[in-house]
Enzyme design. Sequence first.
Site, short mmCIF file in Angstrom:
data_model
loop_
_atom_site.label_atom_id
_atom_site.label_comp_id
_atom_site.label_asym_id
_atom_site.label_seq_id
_atom_site.Cartn_x
_atom_site.Cartn_y
_atom_site.Cartn_z
N ASP A 267 62.50 -4.20 43.72
CA ASP A 267 63.91 -3.91 43.50
C ASP A 267 64.01 -2.42 43.15
OD1 ASP A 267 63.07 -3.72 40.93
OD2 ASP A 267 64.00 -5.56 40.25
N GLY B 137 65.43 -0.93 40.57
CA GLY B 137 65.48 -0.55 39.17
C GLY B 137 66.89 -0.55 38.63
N PHE C 138 69.30 -2.82 38.60
CA PHE C 138 69.75 -3.99 37.86
C PHE C 138 69.23 -3.99 36.42
CE2 PHE C 138 69.72 -8.46 36.54
CZ PHE C 138 71.05 -8.75 36.74
N ASP D 13 71.46 1.11 43.46
CA ASP D 13 72.91 0.89 43.44
C ASP D 13 73.51 1.05 42.05
OD1 ASP D 13 71.49 -1.35 42.71
OD2 ASP D 13 72.89 -2.78 43.57
N GLN E 9 77.94 -4.53 47.26
CA GLN E 9 78.50 -4.99 45.98
C GLN E 9 79.96 -5.40 46.18
OE1 GLN E 9 77.02 -5.58 43.20
NE2 GLN E 9 75.02 -4.63 43.46
N ASP F 263 65.40 -14.46 45.63
CA ASP F 263 64.44 -14.27 44.53
C ASP F 263 65.10 -14.77 43.27
OD1 ASP F 263 66.22 -11.73 44.15
OD2 ASP F 263 65.02 -11.89 42.33
N CYS G 171 56.47 -34.81 45.42
CA CYS G 171 56.06 -33.41 45.48
C CYS G 171 54.60 -33.26 45.89
CB CYS G 171 56.31 -32.75 44.13
SG CYS G 171 55.85 -31.01 44.13
N CYS H 135 52.93 -30.35 45.34
CA CYS H 135 52.38 -29.18 44.66
C CYS H 135 51.04 -29.53 44.00
CB CYS H 135 53.36 -28.63 43.61
SG CYS H 135 53.25 -29.43 42.01
N CYS I 37 51.33 -31.90 40.87
CA CYS I 37 51.64 -33.30 41.17
C CYS I 37 50.48 -33.98 41.91
CB CYS I 37 52.93 -33.40 41.97
SG CYS I 37 54.38 -32.90 41.01
N HIS J 125 54.91 -26.15 40.00
CA HIS J 125 55.75 -27.21 40.56
C HIS J 125 57.13 -26.66 40.97
CE1 HIS J 125 57.88 -31.02 41.04
NE2 HIS J 125 58.85 -30.43 40.34
ZN LIG Z 1 55.02 -30.84 41.93
#
Ligand SMILES: [Zn+2]
Length: 357
Positions: free
Chosen positions: A89, A91, A93, A143, A195, A272, A311, A313, A316, A343
């Site tokens: 990014d 900077g 924000f 920005d 914006q 993000d 899931c 992942c 899990c 997860h």
């Molecule tokens: Zn999971």
Amino acid sequence: MFQEIKNNRDGSRIGLLRTRAATVSTPFFMPVATRGAVKGLEPQEVLATGAQVLLSNTYHLHLAPGEKAVKKLGGLHGFARWAGPILTDSGGFQVFSLSHVRKITEDGVTFKDPASGQEVLITPEKSMRIQLDLGSDIIMAFDDLTGLDPAKAAVREEEAVERTHRWLLRCIAEFKKLTKGVKAADHPLLFGIAQGGLNQKLRRKSLEFVQSTEVDGLAIGGLSVGEGTKEMHAMLEFLSTLYDPAKIRYLMGVGEPGNMRFAIQHGIDMFDCVLPTRNGRHGSVWITGDKKLNLRNGGHVTDKGPIDDDCDCYACQQGYSRAYLRHLFKMADPLAGRLASIHNLRYLQRICESYRP
Ligand SMILES: [Zn+2]
């Protein structure tokens, strides 16, 4: 370079984003590695959740360890051991949201380094230099976000949008200067940020301006900053008719499952958010149906099941039970937050994957 592959009936689209580090499939979600690491996770663990691109923070890395140090250590890729694309990014924000701002002028923003107390000036040009030194593959324009401050919004919104546009032109000019002589394939990409808050007239103006420039991608900033879900969705619906199909669209800071699905179905390609990891560290996880579950809850004391039966992942699949995770959270063992983060990251990647072939 972005290539649209197909528009789906539900309003979503799939495509390919070519960066110098790798070509990635859209839509995608970027885990946030603020200071170079996705808190507590190794790059391999992040990669295993399906992440293709990592987001890092220019403001924090500029303050420590500094972009010159990172550059010497192989850029962010070498330093943080992440081979895939990295987006930084600009900077802007953090400078605004952390309220360290001292002064905003046409030149840039002066803020106070919270650690040293020193005054630091960030200009659009400096933001470009820092991001190039960091070795970022996707660079964000700097920005002006003062329009987000509710106390100043009424007077500042339009001014902030106009300044954001002037700063974008300065970013483009500096970016061109700094990448002159570099082969096109080795160029990082530059994204501009539109914006305009919740003002449709300003939003349209900003979007059309950013799309008219030579940027490689369009980012939507200033949403998911405290407005209601209804307002955000209405704006995404409004914007969806104005996009240039040739440019990738990045909705900044959004990572709540319902909002992501809505945004993808209104033409957004990338996201993000800190939510999956921040929530994970606090024991909050998403499960099928976009429901939220708190693993610290006493109801899980003898719960043998995984976080989510559906899931795939690591957490899990390894069979860690909700009871075990609750116990780890109660004992303040960092493993709990790591597994819950894995997860949650996977949960959002699965949403993106559900739209891809
Ligand atoms: Zn999971």
